[in-house]
Enzyme design. Structure first.
Site, PDB file in Angstrom:
ATOM      1  N   GLY A 127       0.834  -1.203   0.000  1.00  0.00           N
ATOM      2  CA  GLY A 127       0.000   0.000   0.000  1.00  0.00           C
ATOM      3  C   GLY A 127       0.862   1.244   0.000  1.00  0.00           C
ATOM      4  O   GLY A 127       1.078   1.855   1.059  1.00  0.00           O
ATOM      5  N   SER A 129       1.022   3.612  -3.265  1.00  0.00           N
ATOM      6  CA  SER A 129       0.405   4.640  -4.117  1.00  0.00           C
ATOM      7  C   SER A 129      -0.943   5.089  -3.570  1.00  0.00           C
ATOM      8  O   SER A 129      -1.687   4.305  -2.976  1.00  0.00           O
ATOM      9  CB  SER A 129       0.200   4.097  -5.524  1.00  0.00           C
ATOM     10  OG  SER A 129       1.395   3.567  -6.015  1.00  0.00           O
ATOM     11  N   SER A 161      -1.662  -4.317  -5.897  1.00  0.00           N
ATOM     12  CA  SER A 161      -1.755  -5.654  -6.504  1.00  0.00           C
ATOM     13  C   SER A 161      -1.992  -6.705  -5.425  1.00  0.00           C
ATOM     14  O   SER A 161      -1.376  -6.648  -4.359  1.00  0.00           O
ATOM     15  CB  SER A 161      -0.458  -5.991  -7.240  1.00  0.00           C
ATOM     16  OG  SER A 161      -0.155  -4.996  -8.177  1.00  0.00           O
ATOM     17  N   GLU A 244      12.454  -3.917  -4.787  1.00  0.00           N
ATOM     18  CA  GLU A 244      11.504  -4.066  -5.871  1.00  0.00           C
ATOM     19  C   GLU A 244      12.245  -3.931  -7.199  1.00  0.00           C
ATOM     20  O   GLU A 244      12.004  -4.660  -8.137  1.00  0.00           O
ATOM     21  CB  GLU A 244      10.424  -2.987  -5.748  1.00  0.00           C
ATOM     22  CG  GLU A 244       9.292  -3.121  -6.736  1.00  0.00           C
ATOM     23  CD  GLU A 244       8.165  -2.128  -6.476  1.00  0.00           C
ATOM     24  OE1 GLU A 244       8.445  -1.025  -5.975  1.00  0.00           O
ATOM     25  OE2 GLU A 244       7.023  -2.461  -6.800  1.00  0.00           O
TER      26      GLU A 244
HETATM   27  C1  LIG Z   1       0.120  -3.204 -12.902  1.00  0.00           C
HETATM   28  C2  LIG Z   1       0.379  -2.263 -11.797  1.00  0.00           C
HETATM   29  C3  LIG Z   1       0.547  -2.731 -10.515  1.00  0.00           C
HETATM   30  C4  LIG Z   1       0.788  -1.866  -9.460  1.00  0.00           C
HETATM   31  N1  LIG Z   1       0.908  -2.372  -8.198  1.00  0.00           N
HETATM   32  C5  LIG Z   1       1.061  -1.515  -7.144  1.00  0.00           C
HETATM   33  C6  LIG Z   1       1.099  -2.014  -5.804  1.00  0.00           C
HETATM   34  O1  LIG Z   1       0.998  -3.220  -5.576  1.00  0.00           O
HETATM   35  N2  LIG Z   1       1.208  -1.134  -4.798  1.00  0.00           N
HETATM   36  C7  LIG Z   1       1.337   0.209  -5.011  1.00  0.00           C
HETATM   37  O2  LIG Z   1       1.485   0.953  -4.062  1.00  0.00           O
HETATM   38  N3  LIG Z   1       1.312   0.718  -6.267  1.00  0.00           N
HETATM   39  C8  LIG Z   1       1.158  -0.112  -7.337  1.00  0.00           C
HETATM   40  N4  LIG Z   1       1.096   0.383  -8.621  1.00  0.00           N
HETATM   41  C9  LIG Z   1       1.099   1.849  -8.789  1.00  0.00           C
HETATM   42  C10 LIG Z   1       2.359   2.400  -9.426  1.00  0.00           C
HETATM   43  O3  LIG Z   1       3.425   2.364  -8.529  1.00  0.00           O
HETATM   44  C11 LIG Z   1       2.007   3.841  -9.865  1.00  0.00           C
HETATM   45  O4  LIG Z   1       1.036   3.757 -10.877  1.00  0.00           O
HETATM   46  C12 LIG Z   1       3.222   4.562 -10.381  1.00  0.00           C
HETATM   47  O5  LIG Z   1       4.121   4.845  -9.348  1.00  0.00           O
HETATM   48  C13 LIG Z   1       2.829   5.883 -11.080  1.00  0.00           C
HETATM   49  O6  LIG Z   1       1.993   6.654 -10.296  1.00  0.00           O
HETATM   50  P1  LIG Z   1       0.636   7.247 -10.900  1.00  0.00           P
HETATM   51  O7  LIG Z   1      -0.128   6.130 -11.447  1.00  0.00           O
HETATM   52  O8  LIG Z   1       0.016   8.091  -9.875  1.00  0.00           O
HETATM   53  O9  LIG Z   1       1.102   8.146 -12.126  1.00  0.00           O
HETATM   54  P2  LIG Z   1       1.718   9.614 -12.041  1.00  0.00           P
HETATM   55  O10 LIG Z   1       2.754   9.665 -10.989  1.00  0.00           O
HETATM   56  O11 LIG Z   1       0.622  10.595 -12.016  1.00  0.00           O
HETATM   57  O12 LIG Z   1       2.442   9.681 -13.444  1.00  0.00           O
HETATM   58  C14 LIG Z   1       1.747   9.930 -14.676  1.00  0.00           C
HETATM   59  C15 LIG Z   1       2.778  10.120 -15.777  1.00  0.00           C
HETATM   60  O13 LIG Z   1       3.608  11.253 -15.467  1.00  0.00           O
HETATM   61  C16 LIG Z   1       4.956  10.894 -15.459  1.00  0.00           C
HETATM   62  N5  LIG Z   1       5.678  11.648 -14.427  1.00  0.00           N
HETATM   63  C17 LIG Z   1       5.335  11.830 -13.138  1.00  0.00           C
HETATM   64  N6  LIG Z   1       6.276  12.527 -12.488  1.00  0.00           N
HETATM   65  C18 LIG Z   1       7.249  12.776 -13.386  1.00  0.00           C
HETATM   66  C19 LIG Z   1       8.508  13.441 -13.328  1.00  0.00           C
HETATM   67  N7  LIG Z   1       8.988  13.984 -12.203  1.00  0.00           N
HETATM   68  N8  LIG Z   1       9.250  13.485 -14.452  1.00  0.00           N
HETATM   69  C20 LIG Z   1       8.796  12.925 -15.607  1.00  0.00           C
HETATM   70  N9  LIG Z   1       7.631  12.302 -15.722  1.00  0.00           N
HETATM   71  C21 LIG Z   1       6.875  12.211 -14.627  1.00  0.00           C
HETATM   72  C22 LIG Z   1       4.950   9.411 -15.146  1.00  0.00           C
HETATM   73  O14 LIG Z   1       6.130   8.785 -15.592  1.00  0.00           O
HETATM   74  C23 LIG Z   1       3.712   8.945 -15.884  1.00  0.00           C
HETATM   75  O15 LIG Z   1       4.032   8.702 -17.227  1.00  0.00           O
HETATM   76  C24 LIG Z   1       0.857  -0.474  -9.690  1.00  0.00           C
HETATM   77  C25 LIG Z   1       0.713   0.009 -10.996  1.00  0.00           C
HETATM   78  C26 LIG Z   1       0.470  -0.860 -12.036  1.00  0.00           C
HETATM   79  C27 LIG Z   1       0.298  -0.310 -13.416  1.00  0.00           C
END
Ligand SMILES: Cc1cc2nc3c(=O)[nH]c(=O)nc-3n(C[C@H](O)[C@H](O)[C@H](O)COP(=O)(O)OP(=O)(O)OC[C@H]3O[C@@H](n4cnc5c(N)ncnc54)[C@H](O)[C@@H]3O)c2cc1C
Lengths: 384, 321
Positions: A127, A129, A161, A244
């Site tokens: 947990g 994100s 996940s 990770e």
């Molecule tokens: C299949 C899957 C499984 C997952 N499992 C888990 C889990 O078990 N536990 C958990 O906690 N999370 C999990 N996640 C979440 C994952 O860690 C987040 O989706 C990820 O860290 C991105 O955060 P966000 O989705 O909020 O996107 P955002 O952070 O909003 O990013 C959106 C876009 O902006 C870009 N961006 C953001 N900041 C910057 C920057 N400083 N410079 C350049 N580009 C940037 C990103 O690269 C992305 O392309 C999972 C995600 C997926 C897809």
């Protein structure tokens, strides 16, 4: 430099290979499905791996691990890939929760949790994100308020996940409401069956629901479930992320190898003499070798110096893109029938291709990984 | 399993890097590249004196009796320095195929060699003494006579060998297969040295060049290309060291490993140089800046023995049948 196994490594490889021949399950070779029978077979398989000492292979003996060197872990993963064997069910427990508890946990925590991770008796989820804290994990807001000998947790986590089947959660919380950014965070082990925990599955582009939203409403977590110090959760979370991204290298490469083997089998039947497809398959083969060898270089560095070298930071970045290219290529090899869910391979490649889009998002997006390489490895100025 | 160089090999790397940085700063390479001969003949005696030419030659023939892994370190460092001279031609192509009595002269720096692989253009023809060619299934040494050709990479010029010159049989033509594997491994290592150096120059530039009031390395359109360059270079490095090890051990995988390393590393070196030119802006497009010389060497490597698709076809044959 010697890329051959040592006699001792040969012995371990032979042992694993023999064990896999005798034990590999047949129920789990098809595409993943949500059925109960599948879940049971997966559980049984995980248990078998654990009984053989192959789960928590490098974990300390006093907590039920096998205390084996990292090189054995690499060999095990290679052999699992070679046999196209399924993974252990407790991906998050083995890859993240366990290593974090080993690094920062108390003796009591190690005794309580590690064994059950290995046997898959307890499944873990992560947990981290939140709706407003993705790449910027330091923006996490889920609160943990200390009341006597308990924390009271309120908030929402996203994209977690396996939360729908999880018994425990590694949770990043804000324990000091006045704090911002990296300070004032606390890392908790939370019972997913506790009152006030609610899990809502989220359907993914693959159609399945592997990740979830988790809502915490006045969930009571005993203080002995803090990992590390209260208020020092950021450093603990970084350990989890390091694991990770780093130890995952071999596991990721192993899964890519499974896909490449399957692609080669498919291509032998279907691409007779098509020079373009042959060229692209050769490219992916080369890329896989490059990743595999880079992992070995990183492993040697880790064994010799006790510190992972910078070359390890490229594994996940390059792997995710390789897996995306490879799975798309497999669909092309299938031709127009690739559009069918129940065509050749019964949806295997369709699932793999769609799932691969998550690879460049989960565990640190590719953009964040490029930032990390630019700033920490190349020493370029910080972009944030 | 141990995928690292020994302390002695790392020591050799440090010595080579220091020496080459002193002898071949970019201005010196530029001067030599633009000169009529294209190199400094006096450098050959120095390399011989250092023992670099006979690294893998048995001690009975005057060499150091070491192996391809030590040579690998030197190929990478010489590539990094863009050393203009027939080291690749003499040491990677010809030397191991020569009879012991001919090897001795080479090790002592008295004769330089090259080869015509698959009947192709001869690297360094104008600055070597003899060339290995295939004739009727035999390995034949002929005098280095023929036409020197104007070459994009003027630090490694090609030539077309004159036909019909009287030759001396020194072995059979199976030598060319080994030669090709060695050449590919050596060139992959050079390519890694080139990519690494081009990346370093560019990182330095991105840290210091300011636009819009900030160092350009802060902009992700710049920094992410450099992160990618780093990632690619590390993968190329792993493949090249693998190929080097396979050659040193005469491993069964040597052929595919060398093909994989050469194709991948040369593509990487070219791409890294292209990113480097872009990030340097107008400066990167000048004759004066050293980057174009790295770029041209990278392309030379890419082309040698066939562009990377040729090596990938070989790999496809090995894995797909
Ligand atoms: C299949 C899957 C499984 C997952 N499992 C888990 C889990 O078990 N536990 C958990 O906690 N999370 C999990 N996640 C979440 C994952 O860690 C987040 O989706 C990820 O860290 C991105 O955060 P966000 O989705 O909020 O996107 P955002 O952070 O909003 O990013 C959106 C876009 O902006 C870009 N961006 C953001 N900041 C910057 C920057 N400083 N410079 C350049 N580009 C940037 C990103 O690269 C992305 O392309 C999972 C995600 C997926 C897809």
């Amino acid at each position: 430099m010697d890329l051959r196994d040592t006699p001792e490594e040969v012995a371990f490889r032979t042992e694993v290979r023999g064990w896999l021949e005798a034990n590999i399950p047949t129920e789990l070779t098809g595409p993943r499905s949500g059925e109960e029978a599948y879940a049971r077979a997966w559980h049984d398989w995980s248990r078998k791996l654990s009984d053989a000492g192959y789960a928590g292979l490098t974990w300390p003996k006093e907590y039920g691990g096998s205390g084996a060197p990292y090189s054995h872990q690499a060999i095990l993963l290679e052999e699992l890939a070679r046999a196209e064997a399924p993974q252990h069910m407790g991906v998050i427990g083995l890859g993240m929760a366990g290593p974090t508890i080993i690094a920062h946990g108390t003796d009591a925590q190690k005794t309580r949790y590690l064994q059950k991770i290995m046997t898959a008796e307890e499944i873990w989820c992560q947990g981290f994100s939140e709706p407003d804290a993705g790449s910027d994990l330091a923006a996490a807001r889920t609160s943990a308020r200390l009341e006597g000998d308990h924390f009271v947790v309120d908030g929402q986590k996203l994209w977690s996940s396996f939360a729908h089947i999880a018994d425990w959660c590694i949770l990043v919380t804000r324990s000091d409401p006045e704090s911002t950014k990296h300070a004032g965070m606390t890392y908790l082990l939370v019972d997913m069956h506790a009152p006030g925990v609610e899990v809502r599955p989220l359907r993914q582009i693959t159609g399945e629901a592997e990740f979830n939203e988790i809502f915490f409403t006045a969930v009571r977590v005993p203080v002995e479930n803090v990992v590390g110090e209260i208020g020092q959760g950021w450093a603990v979370a970084m350990t989890t992320l390091l694991h990770e991204r780093a130890t995952l290298g071999f596991a990721l490469t192993a899964s890519l190898e499974v896909n490449l083997r399957k692609l080669i089998t498919l291509a032998r039947e279907r691409t007779e003499g098509d020079p373009i497809l042959r060229d692209r398959i050769a490219r992916e083969w080369i890329e896989l070798q490059a990743l595999r060898l880079t992992n070995y270089r990183a492993l040697t560095q880790l064994i010799k110096t006790g510190m992972p070298g910078p070359e390890g930071s490229v594994s996940k970045l390059q792997w995710s893109e390789a897996n995306q290219r490879l799975t798309k290529l497999a669909l092309e090899v299938l031709g127009p029938e690739a559009q069918l869910w129940n065509g050749d391979g019964a949806g295997y490649w369709q699932y793999q291709q769609l799932r691969s889009r998550g690879n460049t998002i989960e565990a640190g997006t590719s953009e964040i990984l490029r930032n990390i390489i630019a700033e920490r490895v190349l020493g370029l100025p910080r972009s944030r | 399993m141990d995928f690292s160089f020994t302390e002695e090999q790392e020591q050799l790397r440090r010595e080579a890097r220091t020496l080459l940085a002193d002898r071949y700063p970019p201005e010196r390479v530029a001067e030599l590249a633009d000169s009529a001969e294209g190199w400094d003949p006096a450098s050959w005696g120095e390399l011989a004196g250092l023992g670099w030419i006979g690294v893998s030659v048995p001690e009975e023939a005057g060499g150091a009796g070491l192996g391809f892994l030590e040579e690998a370190v030197l190929f990478e460092e010489l590539g990094r320095a863009l050393y203009p001279g027939p080291y690749f031609s003499t040491v990677a192509l010809a030397l191991p195929e020569l009879p012991a009595e001919l090897q001795r002269d080479v090790v002592e720096g008295k004769t330089r060699w090259s080869a015509s692989l698959d009947g192709s253009l001869v690297p360094d023809l104008a600055i070597v003494d003899r060339v290995l060619v295939a004739r009727d299934g035999k390995l034949v040494a002929v005098p280095a006579e023929g036409e020197a050709l104007e070459t994009m990479d003027s630090t490694r010029r090609l030539g077309r060998i004159a036909h019909g010159a009287e030759g001396e049989e020194v072995g059979d033509a199976s030598a060319f297969e080994r030669m090709r594997v060695r050449a590919f491994a050596a060139l992959a290592l050079e390519a890694v040295g080139i990519a690494q150096r081009a990346l370093e120059l560019t990182v330095e530039h991105a840290k210091t060049r300011e636009q819009f009031g900030k160092p350009i390395g802060i902009y992700q359109a710049v920094s992410h290309r450099l992160s990618d360059s780093y990632a690619m270079t590390e993968l190329a490095r792993s493949l090249s060291y693998w190929a080097a090890w396979c050659v040193a051990e005469q491993d069964d995988e040597a052929r595919v490993a060398a093909a994989a390393a050469k194709s991948y590393a040369s593509d990487v070196a070219v791409t890294v140089c292209e990113y480097a030119i872009q990030v340097h802006g107008g400066t990167g497009f000048t004759w004066e800046h050293p980057l174009h010389r790295y770029y041209k060497r990278a392309q030379w490597i890419q082309s040698y023995g066939g562009y990377p698709a040729v090596q990938r076809a070989e790999i496809a044959a090995a894995i797909l049948g």
